[in-house]
Design a protein around this motif. Structure first.
Motif, PDB file in Angstrom:
ATOM      1  N   LYS A   1      33.297  51.880  23.064  1.00 49.13           N
ATOM      2  CA  LYS A   1      32.879  50.835  22.146  1.00 49.13           C
ATOM      3  C   LYS A   1      32.942  49.493  22.862  1.00 49.13           C
ATOM      4  CE  LYS A   1      33.880  48.943  17.545  1.00 49.13           C
ATOM      5  NZ  LYS A   1      32.538  49.190  17.028  1.00 49.13           N
ATOM      6  N   TYR A   2      31.913  48.674  22.638  1.00 52.67           N
ATOM      7  CA  TYR A   2      31.847  47.343  23.255  1.00 52.67           C
ATOM      8  C   TYR A   2      31.646  46.279  22.179  1.00 52.67           C
ATOM      9  CZ  TYR A   2      31.224  49.800  27.684  1.00 52.67           C
ATOM     10  OH  TYR A   2      31.402  50.616  28.777  1.00 52.67           O
ATOM     11  N   CYS A   3      32.245  45.124  22.394  1.00 54.03           N
ATOM     12  CA  CYS A   3      32.070  44.018  21.449  1.00 54.03           C
ATOM     13  C   CYS A   3      30.600  43.628  21.386  1.00 54.03           C
ATOM     14  CB  CYS A   3      32.913  42.820  21.882  1.00 54.03           C
ATOM     15  SG  CYS A   3      32.710  41.344  20.848  1.00 54.03           S
ATOM     16  N   VAL A   4      30.064  43.494  20.174  1.00 56.99           N
ATOM     17  CA  VAL A   4      28.645  43.156  20.032  1.00 56.99           C
ATOM     18  C   VAL A   4      28.365  41.716  20.431  1.00 56.99           C
ATOM     19  CG1 VAL A   4      28.230  44.882  18.239  1.00 56.99           C
ATOM     20  CG2 VAL A   4      28.954  42.571  17.578  1.00 56.99           C
ATOM     21  N   ARG A   5      29.401  40.887  20.493  1.00 58.94           N
ATOM     22  CA  ARG A   5      29.189  39.490  20.869  1.00 58.94           C
ATOM     23  C   ARG A   5      29.371  39.271  22.376  1.00 58.94           C
ATOM     24  NH1 ARG A   5      32.275  35.078  17.506  1.00 58.94           N
ATOM     25  NH2 ARG A   5      30.501  35.548  16.127  1.00 58.94           N
ATOM     26  N   CYS A   6      30.522  39.678  22.909  1.00 60.96           N
ATOM     27  CA  CYS A   6      30.834  39.322  24.303  1.00 60.96           C
ATOM     28  C   CYS A   6      30.651  40.456  25.289  1.00 60.96           C
ATOM     29  CB  CYS A   6      32.254  38.777  24.397  1.00 60.96           C
ATOM     30  SG  CYS A   6      33.559  40.033  24.198  1.00 60.96           S
ATOM     31  N   GLY A   7      30.715  41.714  24.818  1.00 62.26           N
ATOM     32  CA  GLY A   7      30.552  42.850  25.710  1.00 62.26           C
ATOM     33  C   GLY A   7      31.828  43.454  26.241  1.00 62.26           C
ATOM     34  N   TYR A   8      32.992  42.982  25.781  1.00 57.72           N
ATOM     35  CA  TYR A   8      34.251  43.564  26.234  1.00 57.72           C
ATOM     36  C   TYR A   8      34.385  45.011  25.728  1.00 57.72           C
ATOM     37  CZ  TYR A   8      37.512  40.427  28.689  1.00 57.72           C
ATOM     38  OH  TYR A   8      38.184  39.690  29.638  1.00 57.72           O
ATOM     39  N   PRO A   9      34.979  45.900  26.561  1.00 58.91           N
ATOM     40  CA  PRO A   9      35.142  47.300  26.156  1.00 58.91           C
ATOM     41  C   PRO A   9      36.439  47.541  25.389  1.00 58.91           C
ATOM     42  CG  PRO A   9      35.813  47.045  28.434  1.00 58.91           C
ATOM     43  CD  PRO A   9      35.331  45.676  27.980  1.00 58.91           C
ATOM     44  N   ALA A  10      36.456  48.644  24.656  1.00 54.10           N
ATOM     45  CA  ALA A  10      37.636  49.007  23.870  1.00 54.10           C
ATOM     46  C   ALA A  10      38.829  49.370  24.743  1.00 54.10           C
ATOM     47  CB  ALA A  10      37.294  50.174  22.945  1.00 54.10           C
ATOM     48  N   ASN A  11      38.591  49.688  26.029  1.00 52.22           N
ATOM     49  CA  ASN A  11      39.703  50.085  26.895  1.00 52.22           C
ATOM     50  C   ASN A  11      40.279  48.919  27.696  1.00 52.22           C
ATOM     51  OD1 ASN A  11      37.586  49.741  28.742  1.00 52.22           O
ATOM     52  ND2 ASN A  11      38.263  51.440  30.047  1.00 52.22           N
TER      53      ASN A  11
ATOM     54  N   LYS B   1      39.725  51.580  37.934  1.00 49.42           N
ATOM     55  CA  LYS B   1      40.601  51.985  36.837  1.00 49.42           C
ATOM     56  C   LYS B   1      39.879  51.947  35.490  1.00 49.42           C
ATOM     57  CE  LYS B   1      45.168  50.504  38.468  1.00 49.42           C
ATOM     58  NZ  LYS B   1      46.284  49.561  38.170  1.00 49.42           N
ATOM     59  N   TRP B   2      39.245  50.803  35.191  1.00 49.27           N
ATOM     60  CA  TRP B   2      38.782  50.536  33.833  1.00 49.27           C
ATOM     61  C   TRP B   2      37.262  50.506  33.663  1.00 49.27           C
ATOM     62  CZ3 TRP B   2      42.891  51.186  31.063  1.00 49.27           C
ATOM     63  CH2 TRP B   2      44.148  50.828  31.575  1.00 49.27           C
ATOM     64  N   GLY B   3      36.524  50.560  34.773  1.00 47.63           N
ATOM     65  CA  GLY B   3      35.072  50.589  34.681  1.00 47.63           C
ATOM     66  C   GLY B   3      34.417  49.233  34.590  1.00 47.63           C
ATOM     67  N   TYR B   4      35.182  48.174  34.754  1.00 42.18           N
ATOM     68  CA  TYR B   4      34.615  46.821  34.794  1.00 42.18           C
ATOM     69  C   TYR B   4      35.547  45.935  35.604  1.00 42.18           C
ATOM     70  CZ  TYR B   4      38.055  44.893  31.516  1.00 42.18           C
ATOM     71  OH  TYR B   4      39.212  44.455  30.938  1.00 42.18           O
TER      72      TYR B   4
ATOM     73  N   ARG C   1      38.561  57.745  29.630  1.00 45.15           N
ATOM     74  CA  ARG C   1      37.581  57.359  28.608  1.00 45.15           C
ATOM     75  C   ARG C   1      36.304  56.817  29.221  1.00 45.15           C
ATOM     76  NH1 ARG C   1      41.334  53.331  25.286  1.00 45.15           N
ATOM     77  NH2 ARG C   1      42.008  52.953  27.444  1.00 45.15           N
ATOM     78  N   ILE C   2      36.385  56.381  30.490  1.00 46.17           N
ATOM     79  CA  ILE C   2      35.222  55.739  31.106  1.00 46.17           C
ATOM     80  C   ILE C   2      34.821  56.412  32.427  1.00 46.17           C
ATOM     81  CG2 ILE C   2      36.451  53.994  32.476  1.00 46.17           C
ATOM     82  CD1 ILE C   2      33.323  53.371  30.308  1.00 46.17           C
ATOM     83  N   TRP C   3      35.702  57.255  32.985  1.00 46.30           N
ATOM     84  CA  TRP C   3      35.407  57.947  34.241  1.00 46.30           C
ATOM     85  C   TRP C   3      35.522  59.465  34.053  1.00 46.30           C
ATOM     86  CZ3 TRP C   3      33.414  55.458  38.283  1.00 46.30           C
ATOM     87  CH2 TRP C   3      33.685  54.086  38.458  1.00 46.30           C
ATOM     88  N   ARG C   4      34.646  60.204  34.748  1.00 48.34           N
ATOM     89  CA  ARG C   4      34.737  61.670  34.789  1.00 48.34           C
ATOM     90  C   ARG C   4      34.603  62.132  36.232  1.00 48.34           C
ATOM     91  NH1 ARG C   4      30.382  63.434  31.638  1.00 48.34           N
ATOM     92  NH2 ARG C   4      29.059  63.513  33.500  1.00 48.34           N
ATOM     93  N   GLN C   5      35.499  63.016  36.647  1.00 50.09           N
ATOM     94  CA  GLN C   5      35.402  63.568  37.997  1.00 50.09           C
ATOM     95  C   GLN C   5      34.589  64.853  37.955  1.00 50.09           C
ATOM     96  OE1 GLN C   5      39.115  64.488  39.993  1.00 50.09           O
ATOM     97  NE2 GLN C   5      38.211  64.049  42.002  1.00 50.09           N
TER      98      GLN C   5
ATOM     99  N   ASP D   1      32.413  68.448  42.292  1.00 48.45           N
ATOM    100  CA  ASP D   1      32.405  68.169  43.729  1.00 48.45           C
ATOM    101  C   ASP D   1      33.346  67.029  44.120  1.00 48.45           C
ATOM    102  OD1 ASP D   1      31.070  66.016  42.681  1.00 48.45           O
ATOM    103  OD2 ASP D   1      29.240  66.274  43.864  1.00 48.45           O
ATOM    104  N   GLY D   2      34.110  66.511  43.143  1.00 52.41           N
ATOM    105  CA  GLY D   2      35.077  65.459  43.406  1.00 52.41           C
ATOM    106  C   GLY D   2      34.554  64.053  43.207  1.00 52.41           C
ATOM    107  N   VAL D   3      33.247  63.887  43.030  1.00 51.33           N
ATOM    108  CA  VAL D   3      32.662  62.566  42.835  1.00 51.33           C
ATOM    109  C   VAL D   3      32.981  62.071  41.428  1.00 51.33           C
ATOM    110  CG1 VAL D   3      30.488  61.290  42.691  1.00 51.33           C
ATOM    111  CG2 VAL D   3      30.815  62.990  44.491  1.00 51.33           C
ATOM    112  N   TRP D   4      33.275  60.760  41.311  1.00 43.63           N
ATOM    113  CA  TRP D   4      33.583  60.157  40.014  1.00 43.63           C
ATOM    114  C   TRP D   4      32.328  59.544  39.413  1.00 43.63           C
ATOM    115  CZ3 TRP D   4      38.194  60.536  37.508  1.00 43.63           C
ATOM    116  CH2 TRP D   4      39.287  60.985  38.263  1.00 43.63           C
ATOM    117  N   THR D   5      32.111  59.805  38.136  1.00 46.03           N
ATOM    118  CA  THR D   5      30.956  59.283  37.416  1.00 46.03           C
ATOM    119  C   THR D   5      31.403  58.273  36.371  1.00 46.03           C
ATOM    120  OG1 THR D   5      29.706  61.336  37.691  1.00 46.03           O
ATOM    121  CG2 THR D   5      29.009  59.862  35.915  1.00 46.03           C
ATOM    122  N   LEU D   6      30.791  57.101  36.395  1.00 49.18           N
ATOM    123  CA  LEU D   6      31.054  56.080  35.376  1.00 49.18           C
ATOM    124  C   LEU D   6      30.276  56.455  34.124  1.00 49.18           C
ATOM    125  CD1 LEU D   6      32.405  53.316  34.789  1.00 49.18           C
ATOM    126  CD2 LEU D   6      30.294  52.235  35.622  1.00 49.18           C
TER     127      LEU D   6
END
Length: 425
Positions: A2-12, A290-293, A354-358, A361-366
Motif C-alpha cells: 500500500k502506498y500513500c495516495v498523496r506522497c507515495g510513501y509505502p506501508a513498510n 531492505k525496504w525497496g526504496y 513484503r516487497i522482495w522475493r527471492q 535461482d537466488g535472484v531477488w525480485t522487487l
C-alpha cells in the motif's frame, strides 16, 4: 504494498506509518498542521524555554547543539545564537569517512558563528569492529553513527552540567507523523533505542563475533537516568516551534554563509548529506535492498508535502535513483575487512519479504514500486497544489582537486583566503 495516495510513501516504512480511509498517510496528515498552527505563538513559546535556560552568571553555556558538516546545522545554530541570543556549545560525533567538503563546512560553521566546539572521535579499529558486528546483526553500516551522534550530546550535557540540548527536526514526526507538533515531543532514551538504533543497544554488542568489550562500547552508552535527573537534561526539537522547511532553510543559510553543497549519487537533494562518503551511496543502497526504496523517495515525499513536487514527480525521482549502484562499496569493504559475499548475504537477511522475493535461482525480485500507483483511486482528491520551485543549488567546490574517495577521519579546520566568505549583513 500500500502506498500513500498523496506522497507515495509505502506501508513498510521502517518507522511505522498509518493510512486513513482516504488512503492518505499519517505523515501527510501531521504535515498539514504546518499550515494551520500559529507559528508566531509557538516561536514565543520557544523563546520562553530559552529564557529559562540562560546562564545567569554567563560562565556556562546556555545549551548544547549537535552539529555536522551537512543537514540543518547552520540553520539551527544561526537560529539559536543569532535570533534568540543563546550561547551554545557545538558538539559533533565524528562519523569517519568524512568528505573534505563536510570538514570545511563544519570549520566554517564554528568559525563564522563564533562557537566553542567539541568532537568525539572513536578510534578506527573500534568503529571497524562495531560496523562488522552491526552489519551481521542489523544489516547496518550506519549504526555507530546513529548511536554516537544521538548520545554524545547527552553525555556532554551530563558531564558539563548543561541541561538543554537543541535538536533540529524529529524524524518520527516529520516523516511518518508518529507524533503531532502539538505533542512537543522531546528526546528520549526509548525512541533512540527502538528507532535510531533499530532495537540494538550498545550493551547487546558486547562479546559477539567481534568480541567487543564494554569499554569499547562505552562511548555509545546512554547515561543512567540518575545522571540525567541530577542535571535535568532535556532535549527539545526546533520543528515543534518553527515551521520546518529544510530546503528553504538551507537556501537562506547559503545566502548568509556560503557553505558547500554537492550532487549526490542516489538523490536529487544536494544539501543534506554532503558530509559523508557513504550515506547517500552505499548506506542508501542498503536501505533500498531492505525496504525497496531509498533517500530519493524520502526527499521527494518532503517536497510533495511542501507543495514543490507532484506525486508523479516524486515517483519519477524514486525510479530514477532506484538502481544506481554504489561506487564506494569495494573501498568500504576493504576498510572494514569484510568479503563482499559475506556482506551481501548479511544485508539480504534483512530484506522485507513484503516487497522482495527471492527466486529459485537466488535472484531477488522487487515486487512493487510507488510509480505504479500514480493513477490510483484517491490520488486526484488527495493532490496538493504545486506552487514552489524544487531546484536545488550546487555551490562552488572550494577545493576541487581533493580526492573525496579517500578515507578521511580528521583534517585541520580552516577558514581563510581564498576560502573565506563572510556572512552578509
Amino acid at each position: 504494498m500500500k502506498y500513500c495516495v498523496r506522497c507515495g510513501y509505502p506501508a513498510n516504512h521502517p518507522l511505522g506509518i498509518a493510512f486513513d480511509k482516504e488512503g492518505v498517510c499519517s505523515g501527510c496528515r501531521v504535515h498539514e498542521e504546518k499550515d494551520r498552527l500559529d507559528w508566531t505563538e509557538r516561536r514565543e513559546r520557544l523563546r520562553r524555554i530559552f529564557d529559562a535556560y540562560r546562564s545567569e552568571s554567563g560562565n556556562s553555556y546556555d545549551c548544547i547543539i549537535p552539529v555536522s558538516g551537512a543537514r540543518d546545522s547552520y540553520f539551527i545554530v544561526h537560529t539559536v545564537k543569532k535570533e534568540f541570543g543563546m550561547n551554545p556549545l557545538l558538539v559533533s560525533y565524528n562519523r569517519h569517512w568524512n568528505t573534505d567538503r563536510g570538514i570545511r563546512n563544519l570549520a566554517y560553521l564554528r568559525t563564522h558563528l563564533d562557537c566553542d566546539f567539541l568532537q568525539m572521535v572513536v578510534k578506527p579499529k573500534t568503529v571497524q569492529a562495531i560496523t562488522r558486528e552491526t552489519i551481521r546483526r542489523a544489516g547496518s553500516i550506519h549504526w555507530h553513527v546513529l548511536a554516537g551522534q544521538s548520545v554524545f550530546p547527552v553525555q556532554t550535557a551530563v558531564r558539563l552540567k548543561v541541561p538543554l540540548i537543541v535538536w533540529g527536526a524529529h524524524q518520527g514526526l516529520d516523516q511518518v507523523g508518529m507524533f503531532s507538533h502539538l505533542d512537543e515531543v522531546e528526546m528520549t532514551r526509548k525512541y533512540r533505542l527502538e528507532h535510531d538504533l533499530m532495537g540494538l543497544a550498545p550493551e547487546d554488542l558486547i562479546g559477539g563475533i567481534e568480541r567487543l568489550t564494554a569499554q569499547e562500547l562505552a562511548p555509545f552508552r546512554y547515561p543512567h537516568d540518575r545522571e540525567l535527573a541530577r542535571v535535568g537534561v532535556r532535549g527539545i526539537y526546533l520543528n515543534n516551534y518553527i515551521r520546518w522547511d529544510s530546503k528553504a532553510q538551507h537556501e537562506r543559510m547559503l545566502d548568509l554563509y556560503g557553505y558547500e553543497t554537492a550532487e549526490l549519487p542516489r538523490t536529487f537533494d544536494t544539501y543534506n548529506d554532503v558530509d559523508c562518503q557513504h550515506y547517500a551511496s552505499l548506506h542508501d543502497w542498503i536501505k533500498f535492498r531492505k525496504w525497496g526504496y531509498g533517500k530519493a523517495l524520502d526527499h521527494a515525499v518532503r517536497e510533495v508535502r511542501l507543495k514543490r513536487l507532484t506525486r508523479e514527480d516524486a515517483a519519477a525521482h524514486a525510479a530514477k535513483f532506484r538502481d544506481v549502484a554504489p561506487a564506494d562499496k569495494a573501498r568500504f569493504l576493504e576498510w572494514i575487512k569484510m568479503l563482499e559475499i559475506e556482506f551481501d548475504l548479511c544485508i539480504d537477511r534483512f530484506r522485507d519479504p513484503r516487497i522482495w522475493r527471492q527466486e529459485p535461482d537466488g535472484v531477488w525480485t522487487l515486487l512493487d514500486t510507488t510509480d505504479r500507483y500514480c493513477g490510483a483511486p484517491g490520488v486526484e482528491k488527495a493532490r496538493l497544489p504545486v506552487d514552489g520551485d524544487c531546484q536545488f543549488r550546487v555551490t562552488q567546490n572550494k577545493a576541487p582537486d581533493v580526492d573525496e574517495s579517500q578515507y578521511r577521519l580528521l583534517r585541520k579546520g580552516f577558514v581563510g583566503k581564498p576560502l573565506d566568505r563572510r556572512p552578509k549583513a
